[in-house]
Design a protein around this motif. Sequence first.
Motif, PDB file in Angstrom:
ATOM      1  N   LEU A   1       0.796  -1.231   0.000  1.00 41.76           N
ATOM      2  CA  LEU A   1       0.000   0.000   0.000  1.00 41.76           C
ATOM      3  C   LEU A   1       0.829   1.282   0.000  1.00 41.76           C
ATOM      4  O   LEU A   1       0.418   2.270  -0.630  1.00 41.76           O
TER       5      LEU A   1
ATOM      6  N   TYR B   1      -2.556   6.278  -2.908  1.00 42.12           N
ATOM      7  CA  TYR B   1      -3.227   5.442  -3.915  1.00 42.12           C
ATOM      8  C   TYR B   1      -4.676   5.885  -4.129  1.00 42.12           C
ATOM      9  O   TYR B   1      -5.319   6.452  -3.251  1.00 42.12           O
ATOM     10  N   GLU B   2      -5.153   5.596  -5.347  1.00 38.48           N
ATOM     11  CA  GLU B   2      -6.562   5.802  -5.674  1.00 38.48           C
ATOM     12  C   GLU B   2      -7.297   4.469  -5.545  1.00 38.48           C
ATOM     13  O   GLU B   2      -6.692   3.398  -5.665  1.00 38.48           O
TER      14      GLU B   2
ATOM     15  N   ARG C   1      -5.822   4.744   3.928  1.00 37.21           N
ATOM     16  CA  ARG C   1      -5.184   5.811   3.140  1.00 37.21           C
ATOM     17  C   ARG C   1      -5.134   7.111   3.941  1.00 37.21           C
ATOM     18  O   ARG C   1      -4.095   7.778   3.991  1.00 37.21           O
ATOM     19  N   ARG C   2      -6.235   7.469   4.547  1.00 39.30           N
ATOM     20  CA  ARG C   2      -6.291   8.728   5.299  1.00 39.30           C
ATOM     21  C   ARG C   2      -5.426   8.660   6.562  1.00 39.30           C
ATOM     22  O   ARG C   2      -4.750   9.628   6.916  1.00 39.30           O
TER      23      ARG C   2
ATOM     24  N   TYR D   1      -1.314   7.758   2.582  1.00 40.19           N
ATOM     25  CA  TYR D   1      -0.966   7.079   1.341  1.00 40.19           C
ATOM     26  C   TYR D   1      -1.617   7.789   0.150  1.00 40.19           C
ATOM     27  O   TYR D   1      -2.671   8.425   0.288  1.00 40.19           O
TER      28      TYR D   1
ATOM     29  N   LEU E   1      -9.987   0.583   2.828  1.00 39.40           N
ATOM     30  CA  LEU E   1      -8.837   1.135   2.114  1.00 39.40           C
ATOM     31  C   LEU E   1      -8.818   2.659   2.176  1.00 39.40           C
ATOM     32  O   LEU E   1      -7.754   3.269   2.253  1.00 39.40           O
ATOM     33  N   ASP E   2      -9.989   3.262   2.155  1.00 35.49           N
ATOM     34  CA  ASP E   2     -10.052   4.718   2.290  1.00 35.49           C
ATOM     35  C   ASP E   2      -9.581   5.141   3.678  1.00 35.49           C
ATOM     36  O   ASP E   2      -8.830   6.126   3.823  1.00 35.49           O
TER      37      ASP E   2
END
Length: 214
Positions: free
Chosen positions: A127, A169-170, A162-163, A167, A158-159
């Motif tokens: 990730l 990534y989309e 990411r936050r 990270y 995953l969101d």
Amino acid sequence: MTKVLPSLLASDFTKLGHEIGAMEAAGADIFHLDIMDGQFVPNISYGMPVVEAISRTASIPLDVHLMTLDPEQFIEEFSGLGIDMVSFHIEATNHPHRLMQRIQQSGMKAGIALNPHTPIEHIRHLLPEIDFILIMTVNPGFGGQKFIDTCLDKVGELDAVRRENGYGYEIEVDGGINQETAERCREAGADLLVSGSHLFKSPDWQEAVRKMKQ
């Protein structure tokens, strides 16, 4: 803003050039190309000659989803065709980190596709470096399937990861995407929405794309 990716496998191949132009005019952001080998998934889609023709015709970025065994064999050829994004399935290679780096070193964004049954834990170590993650909300290899609701949990997780970690990534979602499921995916944190049958069968492509982005 959410980006809309029409899946060209749902287009009318007798009018492919025309439909590419019309979908671009309707506001599509990226074209999604499903490459199937008849081994990793049961079906066979199109090969390099069609991809090359699409790359010559399209004026928006191209996103290749490899539903193939040995995805390593295609990377240089896709790079030479000007493909912008390539995703592969974590089950299809023994060396996902090396393949991710190879895609990125070839000038393309690297993504990993997760089947409905594939847990996020299988790619957690990737990730920090991955460019995008493709969440399959149907079983890969067939169009027109019903959206699997439980896959939204992966989008939300995953969101959150990411936050929490910063990270970059989309999150891309593919399978059973229509106006209703698109809204749910956006609310869960998706950035890229792949839609095939729904978009190409809509009577007004521009309106369908606009609503999917809202």
